[in-house]
Design a protein around this motif. Structure first.
Motif, PDB file in Angstrom:
ATOM      1  N   ARG A 150       0.877  -1.025   0.093  1.00 57.10           N
ATOM      2  CA  ARG A 150      -0.105  -0.099  -0.026  1.00 57.10           C
ATOM      3  C   ARG A 150       0.924   1.257  -0.041  1.00 57.10           C
ATOM      4  O   ARG A 150       1.976   1.122   0.852  1.00 57.10           O
ATOM      5  CB  ARG A 150      -0.869   0.067   1.072  1.00 57.10           C
ATOM      6  CG  ARG A 150      -1.620  -1.193   1.309  1.00 57.10           C
ATOM      7  CD  ARG A 150      -2.851  -1.226   0.402  1.00 57.10           C
ATOM      8  NE  ARG A 150      -4.048  -2.124   0.581  1.00 57.10           N
ATOM      9  CZ  ARG A 150      -3.974  -3.130  -0.338  1.00 57.10           C
ATOM     10  NH1 ARG A 150      -3.054  -3.338  -1.362  1.00 57.10           N
ATOM     11  NH2 ARG A 150      -4.857  -4.341  -0.053  1.00 57.10           N
ATOM     12  N   VAL A 151       0.460   2.251  -0.634  1.00 52.34           N
ATOM     13  CA  VAL A 151       1.250   3.585  -0.924  1.00 52.34           C
ATOM     14  C   VAL A 151       0.304   4.591  -0.169  1.00 52.34           C
ATOM     15  O   VAL A 151      -0.785   4.657  -0.305  1.00 52.34           O
ATOM     16  CB  VAL A 151       1.427   3.933  -2.393  1.00 52.34           C
ATOM     17  CG1 VAL A 151       2.139   5.206  -2.531  1.00 52.34           C
ATOM     18  CG2 VAL A 151       2.032   2.829  -3.332  1.00 52.34           C
ATOM     19  N   ASP A 152       1.055   5.337   0.443  1.00 54.63           N
ATOM     20  CA  ASP A 152       0.499   6.536   1.096  1.00 54.63           C
ATOM     21  C   ASP A 152      -0.068   7.661   0.213  1.00 54.63           C
ATOM     22  O   ASP A 152       1.035   8.251  -0.418  1.00 54.63           O
ATOM     23  CB  ASP A 152       1.391   7.159   2.161  1.00 54.63           C
ATOM     24  CG  ASP A 152       0.588   8.525   2.831  1.00 54.63           C
ATOM     25  OD1 ASP A 152      -0.536   8.273   3.124  1.00 54.63           O
ATOM     26  OD2 ASP A 152       1.411   9.487   3.227  1.00 54.63           O
ATOM     27  N   TYR A 153      -1.311   7.668  -0.190  1.00 54.90           N
ATOM     28  CA  TYR A 153      -1.657   8.623  -1.327  1.00 54.90           C
ATOM     29  C   TYR A 153      -2.657   9.616  -0.661  1.00 54.90           C
ATOM     30  O   TYR A 153      -3.790   9.129  -0.249  1.00 54.90           O
ATOM     31  CB  TYR A 153      -2.692   7.786  -2.163  1.00 54.90           C
ATOM     32  CG  TYR A 153      -3.060   8.547  -3.491  1.00 54.90           C
ATOM     33  CD1 TYR A 153      -2.215   9.110  -4.237  1.00 54.90           C
ATOM     34  CD2 TYR A 153      -4.429   8.530  -3.687  1.00 54.90           C
ATOM     35  CE1 TYR A 153      -2.848   9.877  -5.490  1.00 54.90           C
ATOM     36  CE2 TYR A 153      -4.888   9.286  -4.788  1.00 54.90           C
ATOM     37  CZ  TYR A 153      -4.217  10.126  -5.591  1.00 54.90           C
ATOM     38  OH  TYR A 153      -4.563  10.500  -6.662  1.00 54.90           O
ATOM     39  N   TYR A 154      -2.036  10.706  -0.134  1.00 59.66           N
ATOM     40  CA  TYR A 154      -2.907  11.902   0.373  1.00 59.66           C
ATOM     41  C   TYR A 154      -3.385  11.155   1.557  1.00 59.66           C
ATOM     42  O   TYR A 154      -4.600  11.663   2.038  1.00 59.66           O
ATOM     43  CB  TYR A 154      -3.706  12.350  -0.313  1.00 59.66           C
ATOM     44  CG  TYR A 154      -3.322  13.129  -1.729  1.00 59.66           C
ATOM     45  CD1 TYR A 154      -2.629  14.238  -1.835  1.00 59.66           C
ATOM     46  CD2 TYR A 154      -3.662  12.594  -2.922  1.00 59.66           C
ATOM     47  CE1 TYR A 154      -2.015  14.784  -3.058  1.00 59.66           C
ATOM     48  CE2 TYR A 154      -2.838  13.016  -4.031  1.00 59.66           C
ATOM     49  CZ  TYR A 154      -2.119  14.301  -3.859  1.00 59.66           C
ATOM     50  OH  TYR A 154      -1.521  14.879  -5.056  1.00 59.66           O
ATOM     51  N   GLY A 155      -2.504  10.503   2.392  1.00 58.90           N
ATOM     52  CA  GLY A 155      -2.969   9.961   3.682  1.00 58.90           C
ATOM     53  C   GLY A 155      -3.783   8.647   3.789  1.00 58.90           C
ATOM     54  O   GLY A 155      -4.157   8.284   4.905  1.00 58.90           O
ATOM     55  N   THR A 156      -4.158   7.996   2.549  1.00 57.20           N
ATOM     56  CA  THR A 156      -4.987   6.987   2.549  1.00 57.20           C
ATOM     57  C   THR A 156      -4.062   5.817   1.969  1.00 57.20           C
ATOM     58  O   THR A 156      -3.342   6.040   0.920  1.00 57.20           O
ATOM     59  CB  THR A 156      -6.062   7.115   1.512  1.00 57.20           C
ATOM     60  OG1 THR A 156      -6.863   8.357   1.805  1.00 57.20           O
ATOM     61  CG2 THR A 156      -6.915   6.078   1.458  1.00 57.20           C
ATOM     62  N   PRO A 157      -4.123   4.635   2.583  1.00 56.10           N
ATOM     63  CA  PRO A 157      -3.143   3.599   2.076  1.00 56.10           C
ATOM     64  C   PRO A 157      -3.950   3.260   0.784  1.00 56.10           C
ATOM     65  O   PRO A 157      -4.895   2.633   0.972  1.00 56.10           O
ATOM     66  CB  PRO A 157      -3.148   2.516   3.221  1.00 56.10           C
ATOM     67  CG  PRO A 157      -3.716   3.190   4.527  1.00 56.10           C
ATOM     68  CD  PRO A 157      -4.541   4.421   4.117  1.00 56.10           C
ATOM     69  N   THR A 158      -3.050   3.057  -0.193  1.00 54.51           N
ATOM     70  CA  THR A 158      -3.820   2.641  -1.548  1.00 54.51           C
ATOM     71  C   THR A 158      -3.036   1.571  -2.439  1.00 54.51           C
ATOM     72  O   THR A 158      -1.684   1.769  -2.140  1.00 54.51           O
ATOM     73  CB  THR A 158      -3.848   4.065  -2.420  1.00 54.51           C
ATOM     74  OG1 THR A 158      -4.524   4.937  -1.535  1.00 54.51           O
ATOM     75  CG2 THR A 158      -4.688   3.756  -3.786  1.00 54.51           C
TER      76      THR A 158
ATOM     77  N   SER B 151       6.791   8.114  -2.488  1.00 53.49           N
ATOM     78  CA  SER B 151       5.976   7.242  -1.619  1.00 53.49           C
ATOM     79  C   SER B 151       5.856   5.828  -2.241  1.00 53.49           C
ATOM     80  O   SER B 151       6.069   4.859  -1.351  1.00 53.49           O
ATOM     81  CB  SER B 151       4.390   7.679  -1.646  1.00 53.49           C
ATOM     82  OG  SER B 151       4.369   9.051  -1.163  1.00 53.49           O
TER      83      SER B 151
ATOM     84  N   ALA C 112       7.222   2.575   0.007  1.00 54.46           N
ATOM     85  CA  ALA C 112       6.383   1.409   0.370  1.00 54.46           C
ATOM     86  C   ALA C 112       7.031   0.133  -0.240  1.00 54.46           C
ATOM     87  O   ALA C 112       6.933  -0.810   0.275  1.00 54.46           O
ATOM     88  CB  ALA C 112       5.087   1.473  -0.461  1.00 54.46           C
TER      89      ALA C 112
END
Length: 184
Positions: A40-48, A76, A80
């Motif tokens: 999961r990548v931190d995409y504007y505070g959301t693990p995506t 990011s 990850a």
């Protein structure tokens, strides 16, 4: 009664699906986008999931390229991947991230084959637990006079045949994945 047998069959199939999903995340020396499934990548505070923040391509057998939709995600994604347990270090050229899949050593191949076998055993245990639950349910139904003794025997036989079939499928999946890993 058929719907109960179907329910247990569905549970057993689910165990097999989970196993196959786990196998797809085990890398066998070739570039496989499924090794990134759990990252999961931190995409504007959301693990995506990485697949949702960029395009993943495989230009050659041992190379994977991740082209993020936004350049700001490069760091990011790199972070990850470095923090994950896939054992591949990404290279960031400012536009894309490249993952070079190294040739697996003989020792690493054997370790992965053991891991595959262990996961296969876990799936077999899950299938056998489903069989045990089914048999207990059938015995309770027979005790409560919801099923005759003959029906009990018939259903126990059916669930055993189903269990045997699932274990064969699991063994075949383990064998296939082990061959894939051990092939140089």
């Amino acid at each position: 009664m058929q719907e109960q047998l179907k329910m247990y069959e569905d549970k057993m199939n689910k165990s097999l699906e989970v196993l196959l999903g786990e196998f797809s995340t085990i890398r066998a020396g070739r570039a496989n986008p499924h090794v990134l499934d759990k990252i999961r990548v931190d995409y504007y505070g959301t693990p995506t999931p990485i697949q949702q923040v960029g395009n993943i391509s495989i230009p050659e057998a041992r190379m994977m390229v991740i082209q993020p939709w936004e350049k700001s995600l490069l760091k990011s994604i790199e972070k990850a991947i470095n923090m994950s347990d896939i054992g591949i270090h990404p290279t960031n050229d400012g536009n894309v991230i490249r993952l070079a899949f190294p040739e697996l050593t003989e020792e690493r191949r054997k370790d992965l084959a053991k891991e595959v076998k262990k996961k296969g055993e876990g799936a077999k245990v899950a299938v056998r637990n489903i069989r045990r639950d089914a048999n207990e349910t059938f015995k309770k139904m027979e005790k409560a006079s919801e099923m005759s003794e003959d029906d009990l025997k018939l259903n126990v036989e059916k669930i055993q045949k189903l269990t045997d079939k699932m274990i064969e499928k699991i063994d075949a999946a383990v064998e296939t994945k082990t061959k894939e890993i051990m092939t140089v």
